[in-house]
Design a protein around this motif. Sequence first.
Motif, PDB file in Angstrom:
ATOM      1  N   TYR A  76     -17.217  57.300-120.576  1.00  0.00           N
ATOM      2  CA  TYR A  76     -17.230  58.842-121.167  1.00  0.00           C
ATOM      3  C   TYR A  76     -17.591  59.935-120.202  1.00  0.00           C
ATOM      4  CZ  TYR A  76     -17.909  62.243-124.884  1.00  0.00           C
ATOM      5  OH  TYR A  76     -18.123  63.476-125.693  1.00  0.00           O
ATOM      6  N   LYS A 132     -24.347  65.114-126.576  1.00  0.00           N
ATOM      7  CA  LYS A 132     -23.855  63.926-126.025  1.00  0.00           C
ATOM      8  C   LYS A 132     -24.329  62.585-127.069  1.00  0.00           C
ATOM      9  CE  LYS A 132     -22.377  66.778-122.428  1.00  0.00           C
ATOM     10  NZ  LYS A 132     -21.486  67.507-123.002  1.00  0.00           N
ATOM     11  N   LEU A 188     -22.266  59.579-128.658  1.00  0.00           N
ATOM     12  CA  LEU A 188     -22.703  58.122-128.509  1.00  0.00           C
ATOM     13  C   LEU A 188     -23.032  57.227-129.641  1.00  0.00           C
ATOM     14  CD1 LEU A 188     -23.465  55.589-126.412  1.00  0.00           C
ATOM     15  CD2 LEU A 188     -25.697  56.828-126.327  1.00  0.00           C
ATOM     16  N   LYS A 189     -23.809  58.120-130.570  1.00  0.00           N
ATOM     17  CA  LYS A 189     -24.079  57.291-131.926  1.00  0.00           C
ATOM     18  C   LYS A 189     -22.630  57.176-132.637  1.00  0.00           C
ATOM     19  CE  LYS A 189     -28.869  59.354-132.558  1.00  0.00           C
ATOM     20  NZ  LYS A 189     -29.430  60.284-133.294  1.00  0.00           N
ATOM     21  N   HIS A 214     -19.643  54.458-129.372  1.00  0.00           N
ATOM     22  CA  HIS A 214     -20.374  53.690-128.250  1.00  0.00           C
ATOM     23  C   HIS A 214     -19.422  53.852-126.989  1.00  0.00           C
ATOM     24  CE1 HIS A 214     -23.256  51.347-125.995  1.00  0.00           C
ATOM     25  NE2 HIS A 214     -22.314  50.770-125.530  1.00  0.00           N
ATOM     26  N   MET A 218     -21.948  57.397-119.213  1.00  0.00           N
ATOM     27  CA  MET A 218     -21.367  58.695-119.382  1.00  0.00           C
ATOM     28  C   MET A 218     -21.295  59.162-117.938  1.00  0.00           C
ATOM     29  SD  MET A 218     -22.327  62.284-121.290  1.00  0.00           S
ATOM     30  CE  MET A 218     -23.815  62.675-120.234  1.00  0.00           C
ATOM     31  N   PHE A 268     -30.268  57.489-124.443  1.00  0.00           N
ATOM     32  CA  PHE A 268     -28.971  56.637-124.065  1.00  0.00           C
ATOM     33  C   PHE A 268     -29.544  55.161-124.131  1.00  0.00           C
ATOM     34  CE2 PHE A 268     -25.294  59.517-122.534  1.00  0.00           C
ATOM     35  CZ  PHE A 268     -25.628  60.406-123.318  1.00  0.00           C
ATOM     36  N   TYR A 301     -29.420  52.680-126.720  1.00  0.00           N
ATOM     37  CA  TYR A 301     -28.221  52.445-127.376  1.00  0.00           C
ATOM     38  C   TYR A 301     -27.367  51.445-126.150  1.00  0.00           C
ATOM     39  CZ  TYR A 301     -29.361  55.690-130.987  1.00  0.00           C
ATOM     40  OH  TYR A 301     -29.569  56.475-132.087  1.00  0.00           O
ATOM     41  N   ALA A 331     -26.697  52.303-123.190  1.00  0.00           N
ATOM     42  CA  ALA A 331     -25.678  53.067-122.237  1.00  0.00           C
ATOM     43  C   ALA A 331     -26.574  53.910-121.264  1.00  0.00           C
ATOM     44  CB  ALA A 331     -25.066  54.174-123.044  1.00  0.00           C
TER      45      ALA A 331
END
Length: 138
Positions: free
Chosen positions: A8, A80, A84-85, A88, A92, A111, A114, A116
């Motif tokens: 992303y 951001k 993401l939430k 997914h 990034m 991040f 999660y 990321a």
Amino acid sequence: MAKYKIGYTTGVYDMFHIGHLNLLRRAKERCDYLIVGVSTDECVEGYKHKTPIIPYDQRAAIVAAIKYVDEVVPQTTMDKLKFLKSRHFDVMFHGDEWKGTELYNKYENEFAKYGAKIEYLAHTEGISSSALREKIEK
């Protein structure tokens, strides 16, 4: 080099230039599927306090036509983590001028919760939308 499934990145992409293309190319080299958030006009006006020269619909169409881009989504907020939430991604991609800043250190920590991460990509020397805007305004 790390290879991610979903990447992303975001941007205004006003006055599209080679620096934008280089960032999108390098991001796509590192992931299978690249989602690009293009800032809406309202979003840009809210944080930059200026109106983009090229309207959102046209900027989104330009970015969507680039072979490195798999999907374009509107970026309606600069948060951001909120994106993401809701959707997914594994990584990034962001310009390296933000690496080590308080905001992006916080994003890196959030991040990670999660699964990321953020990968910082080098800017293309000698080109920026701000520099183009200054040339136009002279």
